[in-house]
Design an enzyme around this catalytic site. Structure first.
Site, PDB file in Angstrom:
ATOM      1  N   PRO A 177       1.346   7.922 -14.493  1.00  0.00           N
ATOM      2  CA  PRO A 177       1.592   6.694 -15.244  1.00  0.00           C
ATOM      3  C   PRO A 177       0.116   6.871 -16.286  1.00  0.00           C
ATOM      4  O   PRO A 177      -0.850   6.275 -14.815  1.00  0.00           O
ATOM      5  CB  PRO A 177       2.594   5.941 -15.136  1.00  0.00           C
ATOM      6  N   ASN A 178      -0.189   5.910 -16.678  1.00  0.00           N
ATOM      7  CA  ASN A 178      -1.526   5.872 -17.500  1.00  0.00           C
ATOM      8  C   ASN A 178      -1.938   6.780 -17.774  1.00  0.00           C
ATOM      9  O   ASN A 178      -3.637   6.888 -17.877  1.00  0.00           O
ATOM     10  CB  ASN A 178      -2.186   4.465 -17.178  1.00  0.00           C
ATOM     11  N   ARG A 190      -9.652   4.082 -20.755  1.00  0.00           N
ATOM     12  CA  ARG A 190      -9.590   2.874 -19.307  1.00  0.00           C
ATOM     13  C   ARG A 190     -10.522   2.484 -18.333  1.00  0.00           C
ATOM     14  O   ARG A 190     -12.198   2.977 -18.824  1.00  0.00           O
ATOM     15  CB  ARG A 190      -8.297   3.903 -18.366  1.00  0.00           C
ATOM     16  N   TYR A 227     -12.764   4.696 -14.072  1.00  0.00           N
ATOM     17  CA  TYR A 227     -11.865   6.230 -14.308  1.00  0.00           C
ATOM     18  C   TYR A 227     -13.420   7.311 -14.895  1.00  0.00           C
ATOM     19  O   TYR A 227     -12.680   7.888 -15.575  1.00  0.00           O
ATOM     20  CB  TYR A 227     -11.112   5.652 -15.349  1.00  0.00           C
ATOM     21  N   ASN A 258      -2.687  13.008  -9.132  1.00  0.00           N
ATOM     22  CA  ASN A 258      -2.765  11.844  -9.416  1.00  0.00           C
ATOM     23  C   ASN A 258      -1.849  11.056  -9.295  1.00  0.00           C
ATOM     24  O   ASN A 258      -1.448  11.240 -11.111  1.00  0.00           O
ATOM     25  CB  ASN A 258      -3.540  11.682 -10.169  1.00  0.00           C
ATOM     26  N   ALA A 274      -0.343   4.740 -10.441  1.00  0.00           N
ATOM     27  CA  ALA A 274      -0.446   3.112  -9.744  1.00  0.00           C
ATOM     28  C   ALA A 274       1.914   3.524  -8.839  1.00  0.00           C
ATOM     29  O   ALA A 274       1.674   3.452  -7.804  1.00  0.00           O
ATOM     30  CB  ALA A 274       0.410   1.966 -10.134  1.00  0.00           C
ATOM     31  N   HIS A 322       1.268   3.885  -4.911  1.00  0.00           N
ATOM     32  CA  HIS A 322       1.284   2.728  -3.725  1.00  0.00           C
ATOM     33  C   HIS A 322       2.719   2.886  -3.437  1.00  0.00           C
ATOM     34  O   HIS A 322       2.974   1.484  -2.332  1.00  0.00           O
ATOM     35  CB  HIS A 322       0.327   1.979  -5.108  1.00  0.00           C
ATOM     36  N   ASP A 327       8.964  12.026  -1.733  1.00  0.00           N
ATOM     37  CA  ASP A 327      10.450  12.383  -0.693  1.00  0.00           C
ATOM     38  C   ASP A 327      10.730  13.718  -1.508  1.00  0.00           C
ATOM     39  O   ASP A 327      10.871  15.103  -0.434  1.00  0.00           O
ATOM     40  CB  ASP A 327      12.024  11.941  -1.222  1.00  0.00           C
ATOM     41  N   GLU A 359      -2.988  14.811  -2.685  1.00  0.00           N
ATOM     42  CA  GLU A 359      -3.200  14.000  -3.127  1.00  0.00           C
ATOM     43  C   GLU A 359      -5.369  13.550  -4.295  1.00  0.00           C
ATOM     44  O   GLU A 359      -6.071  13.966  -3.120  1.00  0.00           O
ATOM     45  CB  GLU A 359      -3.299  12.841  -2.764  1.00  0.00           C
ATOM     46  N   HIS A 373      -7.515  10.301  -6.157  1.00  0.00           N
ATOM     47  CA  HIS A 373      -7.651   9.712  -7.219  1.00  0.00           C
ATOM     48  C   HIS A 373      -8.954   9.074  -7.918  1.00  0.00           C
ATOM     49  O   HIS A 373      -9.922   9.760  -7.078  1.00  0.00           O
ATOM     50  CB  HIS A 373      -7.063   8.335  -6.420  1.00  0.00           C
ATOM     51  N   SER A 430     -11.049   6.422  -8.811  1.00  0.00           N
ATOM     52  CA  SER A 430     -11.473   5.762  -8.218  1.00  0.00           C
ATOM     53  C   SER A 430     -11.463   5.457  -6.999  1.00  0.00           C
ATOM     54  O   SER A 430     -10.324   6.515  -6.319  1.00  0.00           O
ATOM     55  CB  SER A 430     -11.335   4.153  -9.091  1.00  0.00           C
ATOM     56  N   ARG A 481     -10.501  -0.865  -3.752  1.00  0.00           N
ATOM     57  CA  ARG A 481      -9.803  -2.092  -4.881  1.00  0.00           C
ATOM     58  C   ARG A 481      -9.116  -3.076  -4.379  1.00  0.00           C
ATOM     59  O   ARG A 481      -9.115  -3.171  -3.056  1.00  0.00           O
ATOM     60  CB  ARG A 481      -9.766  -1.252  -5.453  1.00  0.00           C
ATOM     61  N   ARG A 527      -4.007  -1.212  -4.131  1.00  0.00           N
ATOM     62  CA  ARG A 527      -4.679  -0.156  -3.929  1.00  0.00           C
ATOM     63  C   ARG A 527      -4.436   0.540  -2.747  1.00  0.00           C
ATOM     64  O   ARG A 527      -4.763   1.728  -2.527  1.00  0.00           O
ATOM     65  CB  ARG A 527      -5.366   0.480  -5.250  1.00  0.00           C
TER      66      ARG A 527
END
Ligand code: DQA
Length: 144
Positions: free
Chosen positions: A10-11, A18, A23, A73, A76, A79, A86, A97, A99, A101, A106, A110
């Site tokens: 998302p986002n 952003r 980012y 990635n 949110a 978290h 799963d 994984e 990110h 940032s 932060r 997060r």
């Protein structure tokens, strides 16, 4: 040729709009072009998936059993999505994984990733280079 998937949650379709300090400047298209270029060097056949919806991300993960690797990635969802965790646990291929940032520098919420334990490792804080480093991490993992 190794077949890999890049999932952005998302986002991340809003990259470019952003916060640049977290980012970077690139749009998602710009980021994907960079990933595509590096993937060519590494002889990876790369595909991209972005969704703002948890279930769509889970369905995508379920469809990856014939892939060689995954870079994710989850935004949110990282978290708190036990459902994505799963799905990752079921998928038996190397997963990294990433990110943009540094999530550990932060907001407190997060700092935790519920996905990290399902992945080979986590790369966080290098803006677009997080993905480039993840491609190389996958490459090294394949060669083991
Ligand atoms: C992010 C970090 C998350 O905390 C945030 O919700 C995002 C992006 C990153 O790439 O730095 O959407 O995953």
């Amino acid at each position: 040729m190794k077949k890999i998937m890049i999932i952005n949650g998302p986002n991340l379709n809003m990259l470019g709009k952003r916060k640049v300090e977290f980012y970077g400047q690139l749009t998602l298209d710009g980021l994907n072009q960079l990933i595509q270029k590096e993937s060519k060097q590494l002889n990876f056949d790369v595909e991209f998936f972005q969704s703002n919806h948890e279930g769509a991300i889970i369905d995508c993960i379920h469809g990856l059993k014939d892939y060689d690797g995954l870079i994710i990635n989850a935004g949110a969802f990282t978290h708190y999505s036990y459902a994505i965790a799963d799905a990752l646990e079921i998928l038996d291929i190397p997963k990294i994984e990433v990110h943009l940032s540094n999530i550990h520098a932060r907001d407190h919420f997060r700092h935790e990733s519920v996905l990290a334990k399902c992945c080979v490792g986590q790369i966080s804080g290098f803006k677009e280079d997080s993905y480039i480093l993840a491609l190389h991490a996958l490459d090294r993992n394949f060669k083991k």
